[in-house]
Design an enzyme around this catalytic site. Structure first.
Site, PDB file in Angstrom:
ATOM      1  N   LYS A   1       0.859  -1.189   0.000  1.00 14.11           N
ATOM      2  CA  LYS A   1       0.000   0.000   0.000  1.00 14.11           C
ATOM      3  C   LYS A   1       0.888   1.230   0.000  1.00 14.11           C
ATOM      4  O   LYS A   1       1.750   1.399   0.876  1.00 14.11           O
ATOM      5  CB  LYS A   1      -0.847   0.004   1.266  1.00 14.11           C
ATOM      6  CG  LYS A   1      -2.325  -0.058   1.004  1.00 14.11           C
ATOM      7  CD  LYS A   1      -3.046  -0.152   2.320  1.00 14.11           C
ATOM      8  CE  LYS A   1      -4.491   0.198   2.149  1.00 14.11           C
ATOM      9  NZ  LYS A   1      -5.197   0.115   3.426  1.00 14.11           N
TER      10      LYS A   1
HETATM   11  C1  E4P Z   1      -8.505   0.928   3.293  1.00 12.64           C
HETATM   12  O1  E4P Z   1      -7.703   0.176   2.781  1.00 12.64           O
HETATM   13  C2  E4P Z   1      -8.389   1.514   4.617  1.00 12.64           C
HETATM   14  O2  E4P Z   1      -7.675   0.626   5.452  1.00 12.64           O
HETATM   15  C3  E4P Z   1      -9.703   1.731   5.304  1.00 12.64           C
HETATM   16  O3  E4P Z   1     -10.788   1.352   4.502  1.00 12.64           O
HETATM   17  C4  E4P Z   1      -9.826   3.051   5.971  1.00 12.64           C
HETATM   18  O4  E4P Z   1     -11.072   3.122   6.599  1.00 12.64           O
HETATM   19  P1  E4P Z   1     -11.434   4.217   7.707  1.00 12.64           P
HETATM   20  O5  E4P Z   1     -11.687   5.509   7.019  1.00 12.64           O
HETATM   21  O6  E4P Z   1     -12.672   3.652   8.340  1.00 12.64           O
HETATM   22  O7  E4P Z   1     -10.265   4.273   8.645  1.00 12.64           O
END
Ligand code: E4P
Length: 215
Positions: free
Chosen positions: A83
């Site tokens: 990521k």
């Molecule tokens: C995506 O890969 C992220 O880990 C995640 O969906 C972030 O979500 P949040 O906005 O609930 O922290």
């Protein structure tokens, strides 16, 4: 649309994997921090359970730093997807990692053009964050719709992950829009599988079954 579980919790990951509905897992630094476990060993544990893509995020913000973290993460298991945050340095890293055939997931995407840039740089996945846009009074699902339209019009070879999912409506609409994946917290996964009429129906069937002679 397929599902990823958005979690770094081993119990949730194991339960969701055993349900048979998830194709992989996404993590982020906040989710990992909640577990109080070391990052690389945790990823190894996840890879033992999950037979699908496992997104793990770099912390460095500079190109060289991102590359060295990404290569170390990719060494852990072939299922690891690195990521990378949506920045200029991040795009540079995505290009190099694509050349090295290391899959990437460009995260923290909040505009359709950020997603287009990520795809052009060679990202395997892009993650538009729906809930965080809703939180500031914008419409996260509109972002998802625009990205899916642009990727279809230009036949881009990059998968769209609807991320920052907060509720079942996000999931339903993401499926209708044509997202390739939705990454969902375990709480939402449980909500998706239940309905009050299912629960009431089971209760009634069990009550009636007690009246069956010789059961
Ligand atoms: C995506 O890969 C992220 O880990 C995640 O969906 C972030 O979500 P949040 O906005 O609930 O922290």
């Amino acid at each position: 649309m397929r599902f990823f579980l958005d979690s770094a919790n081993m119990e949730e990951i194991t339960r969701a994997w055993e349900m048979g509905v998830i194709s992989g897992v996404t993590t982020n630094p906040s989710l990992v921090a909640k577990e109080g476990a070391e990052f690389h060993p945790l990823l190894r544990q996840i890879a033992e359970i999950v037979d699908g893509p496992i997104s793990a995020e770099v912390i460095a913000l500079d190109y060289e730093g991102m590359l060295s973290e990404a290569r170390a993460l990719a060494e852990i298991d072939p299922k690891i997807v690195v990521k990378i945050p949506m920045t200029v340095e991040g795009l540079r890293a995505v290009k190099t990692l694509a050349e090295e055939e290391i899959p990437t997931n460009v995260t923290l995407v909040f505009t359709p053009i950020q997603a287009l840039l990520a795809a052009r740089a060679g990202a395997t996945y892009v993650s538009p964050f729906l809930g965080r846009l809703d939180d500031i009074g914008e419409v996260g699902l509109k972002l998802l719709e625009d990205i899916c339209q642009i990727f279809a019009v230009h036949a881009l070879d990059c998968r769209v992950i609807a991320a920052s999912i907060r509720n079942p409506v996000h999931v339903l609409e993401a499926a209708k829009i044509g997202a390739d994946y939705a990454t969902v917290p375990f709480s939402v996964l449980k909500q998706l599988s239940s309905h009050p009429l299912t629960a009431a129906g089971i209760e009634k069937f069990l009550a009636d079954w007690k009246k069956v002679p010789g059961r």
